[in-house]
Structure formats: C-alpha cells, structure tokens
Design a protein around this motif. Sequence first.
Motif, PDB file in Angstrom:
ATOM      1  N   GLY A  33      40.701  38.596  37.979  1.00  0.00           N
ATOM      2  CA  GLY A  33      39.785  37.666  38.620  1.00  0.00           C
ATOM      3  C   GLY A  33      40.392  37.030  39.852  1.00  0.00           C
ATOM      4  N   PHE A  34      39.721  37.182  40.987  1.00  0.00           N
ATOM      5  CA  PHE A  34      40.159  36.599  42.246  1.00  0.00           C
ATOM      6  C   PHE A  34      38.980  35.840  42.852  1.00  0.00           C
ATOM      7  N   ILE A  35      39.196  34.582  43.199  1.00  0.00           N
ATOM      8  CA  ILE A  35      38.131  33.792  43.803  1.00  0.00           C
ATOM      9  C   ILE A  35      38.604  33.265  45.150  1.00  0.00           C
ATOM     10  N   TYR A  36      37.621  32.948  46.025  1.00  0.00           N
ATOM     11  CA  TYR A  36      37.938  32.597  47.405  1.00  0.00           C
ATOM     12  C   TYR A  36      37.173  31.349  47.829  1.00  0.00           C
ATOM     13  N   ALA A  37      37.865  30.476  48.539  1.00  0.00           N
ATOM     14  CA  ALA A  37      37.219  29.275  49.064  1.00  0.00           C
ATOM     15  C   ALA A  37      36.026  29.660  49.925  1.00  0.00           C
ATOM     16  N   GLY A  38      34.885  28.998  49.674  1.00  0.00           N
ATOM     17  CA  GLY A  38      33.684  29.239  50.457  1.00  0.00           C
ATOM     18  C   GLY A  38      32.837  30.395  49.993  1.00  0.00           C
ATOM     19  N   GLU A  39      33.185  31.013  48.859  1.00  0.00           N
ATOM     20  CA  GLU A  39      32.435  32.155  48.364  1.00  0.00           C
ATOM     21  C   GLU A  39      32.063  31.957  46.900  1.00  0.00           C
ATOM     22  N   PRO A  40      31.056  32.693  46.409  1.00  0.00           N
ATOM     23  CA  PRO A  40      30.732  32.624  44.980  1.00  0.00           C
ATOM     24  C   PRO A  40      31.749  33.395  44.149  1.00  0.00           C
ATOM     25  N   ILE A  41      31.683  33.238  42.842  1.00  0.00           N
ATOM     26  CA  ILE A  41      32.512  34.024  41.929  1.00  0.00           C
ATOM     27  C   ILE A  41      31.742  35.311  41.649  1.00  0.00           C
ATOM     28  N   ASP A  42      32.113  36.381  42.351  1.00  0.00           N
ATOM     29  CA  ASP A  42      31.273  37.579  42.326  1.00  0.00           C
ATOM     30  C   ASP A  42      31.724  38.632  41.336  1.00  0.00           C
ATOM     31  N   SER A  43      32.954  38.520  40.806  1.00  0.00           N
ATOM     32  CA  SER A  43      33.384  39.543  39.854  1.00  0.00           C
ATOM     33  C   SER A  43      34.647  39.112  39.125  1.00  0.00           C
ATOM     34  N   VAL A  44      34.509  38.864  37.833  1.00  0.00           N
ATOM     35  CA  VAL A  44      35.656  38.693  36.945  1.00  0.00           C
ATOM     36  C   VAL A  44      35.644  39.907  36.028  1.00  0.00           C
ATOM     37  N   VAL A  45      36.692  40.707  36.080  1.00  0.00           N
ATOM     38  CA  VAL A  45      36.746  41.985  35.377  1.00  0.00           C
ATOM     39  C   VAL A  45      37.580  41.829  34.111  1.00  0.00           C
ATOM     40  N   LEU A  46      37.040  42.284  32.989  1.00  0.00           N
ATOM     41  CA  LEU A  46      37.709  42.139  31.697  1.00  0.00           C
ATOM     42  C   LEU A  46      37.869  43.501  31.019  1.00  0.00           C
ATOM     43  N   HIS A  47      39.074  43.747  30.527  1.00  0.00           N
ATOM     44  CA  HIS A  47      39.365  44.951  29.753  1.00  0.00           C
ATOM     45  C   HIS A  47      40.253  44.583  28.566  1.00  0.00           C
ATOM     46  N   HIS A 252      49.900  33.912  34.338  1.00  0.00           N
ATOM     47  CA  HIS A 252      49.287  32.597  34.125  1.00  0.00           C
ATOM     48  C   HIS A 252      48.051  32.702  33.240  1.00  0.00           C
ATOM     49  N   VAL A 253      47.899  33.823  32.550  1.00  0.00           N
ATOM     50  CA  VAL A 253      46.780  34.014  31.631  1.00  0.00           C
ATOM     51  C   VAL A 253      47.292  33.771  30.218  1.00  0.00           C
ATOM     52  N   ASP A 254      46.990  32.615  29.670  1.00  0.00           N
ATOM     53  CA  ASP A 254      47.451  32.264  28.332  1.00  0.00           C
ATOM     54  C   ASP A 254      46.665  33.040  27.276  1.00  0.00           C
ATOM     55  N   GLY A 255      47.381  33.728  26.415  1.00  0.00           N
ATOM     56  CA  GLY A 255      46.752  34.471  25.338  1.00  0.00           C
ATOM     57  C   GLY A 255      46.471  35.917  25.661  1.00  0.00           C
ATOM     58  N   GLY A 256      46.721  36.328  26.904  1.00  0.00           N
ATOM     59  CA  GLY A 256      46.453  37.709  27.289  1.00  0.00           C
ATOM     60  C   GLY A 256      47.285  38.108  28.486  1.00  0.00           C
ATOM     61  N   TYR A 257      46.749  39.013  29.276  1.00  0.00           N
ATOM     62  CA  TYR A 257      47.433  39.510  30.460  1.00  0.00           C
ATOM     63  C   TYR A 257      46.516  39.387  31.678  1.00  0.00           C
ATOM     64  N   GLY A 258      47.079  39.723  32.838  1.00  0.00           N
ATOM     65  CA  GLY A 258      46.257  39.822  34.030  1.00  0.00           C
ATOM     66  C   GLY A 258      46.459  38.694  35.009  1.00  0.00           C
ATOM     67  N   VAL A 259      45.399  38.379  35.749  1.00  0.00           N
ATOM     68  CA  VAL A 259      45.511  37.419  36.824  1.00  0.00           C
ATOM     69  C   VAL A 259      44.188  36.683  37.015  1.00  0.00           C
ATOM     70  N   TRP A 260      44.285  35.375  37.185  1.00  0.00           N
ATOM     71  CA  TRP A 260      43.172  34.522  37.607  1.00  0.00           C
ATOM     72  C   TRP A 260      43.728  33.744  38.781  1.00  0.00           C
ATOM     73  N   ALA A 261      43.388  34.188  39.985  1.00  0.00           N
ATOM     74  CA  ALA A 261      44.029  33.671  41.183  1.00  0.00           C
ATOM     75  C   ALA A 261      42.986  33.347  42.242  1.00  0.00           C
ATOM     76  N   SER A 262      43.446  32.618  43.262  1.00  0.00           N
ATOM     77  CA  SER A 262      42.519  32.200  44.312  1.00  0.00           C
ATOM     78  C   SER A 262      43.204  32.251  45.666  1.00  0.00           C
ATOM     79  N   ALA A 263      42.379  32.232  46.701  1.00  0.00           N
ATOM     80  CA  ALA A 263      42.893  32.254  48.066  1.00  0.00           C
ATOM     81  C   ALA A 263      41.832  31.691  48.995  1.00  0.00           C
ATOM     82  N   ALA A 264      42.289  31.264  50.159  1.00  0.00           N
ATOM     83  CA  ALA A 264      41.400  30.998  51.284  1.00  0.00           C
ATOM     84  C   ALA A 264      41.593  32.149  52.262  1.00  0.00           C
ATOM     85  N   LYS A 265      40.537  32.528  52.967  1.00  0.00           N
ATOM     86  CA  LYS A 265      40.680  33.699  53.827  1.00  0.00           C
ATOM     87  C   LYS A 265      39.800  33.608  55.057  1.00  0.00           C
TER      88      LYS A 265
END
Length: 276
Positions: A33-47, A252-265
């Motif tokens: 999951g990657f989110i960006y300042a000024g944008e909606p949350i368009d895709s959080v991918v789970l496997h 930084h994903v407690d209980g699992g793996y992966g990434v939940w991160a953010s950026a400005a662009k």
Amino acid sequence: MKKLLLLPLLLIALTGCDEAIESTYTPKIVVDGFIYAGEPIDSVVLHYTVPFTSSYDDSAFAITGADVRVTVDGNEFQLQPIPNKRGRYFLPASSLIVQGGKTYDLSVKVNDLSVHSTTIVPMPISITNRDSAFPPDKILILDTNDATTFNFTLLAGPTQADRLYMLQVTALDTTFGKVNTGPQGPPVDTSAYVRYSFIQTAPNIKIYSRLFGWFGPNKLTFLSLDNNWIDYKRAVGYGSDSFLPYQPSLSHVDGGYGVWASAAKDTITVFLKVKN
C-alpha cells in the motif's frame, strides 16, 4: 509501481535471516500500500505469503473478503474491493483525499488474521525548476556513444530537512524502442517500465541516462518519502545493499509483511530521443 515493488517481497518474505524458518506453512498477510498527498487511496493490495512448495500466483494468493480500514483524524473509512481485481481495495475520491502532515492508520482483518500499520504523510512538494531543467520543448537527446553529456537536475521544494527523496521514471509508450547504453556498459534492464534513482538526502536529483529504459515519452516523478518507504527499500535491499536478504525487522506492518507507506510527489513528462 505497485506490481514492481510487490513481487520481489512476496518471493522472499519467508527467507529473511532474522526470523526462524518454520517447517509448517502458516499464512500471513502481505500488504502493498502506497498513498500520496493530494490523491485518493486508489489501491491497497493484499496477498497471503507463499509457501516454499508453491510458485507465486497473483490470483491464487490474493486476499478477498478482507475488512480493510483507514483511520485519520479519528474518522474511520472502510475500503471497497476493486471490481474484477482480486486482492485490491480502494476508497472513492469523494470519500477521502490524502493530506500531507496527517497520520493514516491501516488495519486489515481476514478470518483469524490481522495486521496494522501507520504512516505519516510528507507535506506536498513541487518541482521548482521545471521550466529551466530541460529544453523548452522537454525533448531530451541521449548520445548512446557518450552518455556523460546527458546531464539534467531536478529540484523540488519546500525543503524538509528530515526527508529523503527519490526519482521514479515511468515509460509511457514503449513503441519508440529500448535504450541501449552502448560503450557506457551493458543495456539497461528494460524488463520493467518503471525505474528508480537511489534514495538521497538533498531535494535535488541528478537525472542520468540509465534511469531510462525506453525512448519516447517518460514521466518523471519526484518523491518525498516517509520513513516506512525508506525502511522498505532498506528491507528488500537497494543500491550497494542489494545483496542483503529480506529483513523483517525493518517492516512497519505489525502482524504480517509488506509496506504501508506514503509520499508527496510532483511529476513532469519529457520525451527521450536518441542522438542521430
């Protein structure tokens, strides 16, 4: 970008040397999951994690029916599954636009599994020299016999002393052909349409020829990264650390793996041509 970052992580998520390898497969949630300042949350991918006995299959290990929620400023939003895309969840733009400087908590629950992660979104940035960094027509000429003449720099602001920055180059049309570096070295890896610069401290990034895999239109995305994104890059290895195994201690994903991160662009589109 999400597919590019997700696949290596899934393949090596269980091979880290700082966690014991279990003989019995126990599925865990992998977040992309990657989110960006000024944008909606368009895709959080789970496997689910992939057992050693199986090859990776996106559809087979995609998580459906999950309860995915994002909380900001005390308000909770439940993400919806993206139609016809297994394991992908989103929020309509009318529900939430990500804002810089705010904290976004992610929680995922499915069956008896759950994960949680938090990111603080960087403040918005903008490219400050978009009119002077390149020729007025935004057409860049690459001499494949002497790539040292290819020299551009992008600047962004406002400057944030505690931030690290990265450039993403995305090929928008591959019909113009692949970039070959000629005597400068072997051809660049063009198996991916998205390439990244090294992470760096200063908000000015040198644009070198090997960031481009394809001629034609390319989108340059200047990113100001949160700490989760930086640790994610460290976890999977990058640059001189690319030989390192996956390091779950940096997740930084407690209980699992992966990434939940953010950026400005901020982005700019250029056209790359080969010197005749």
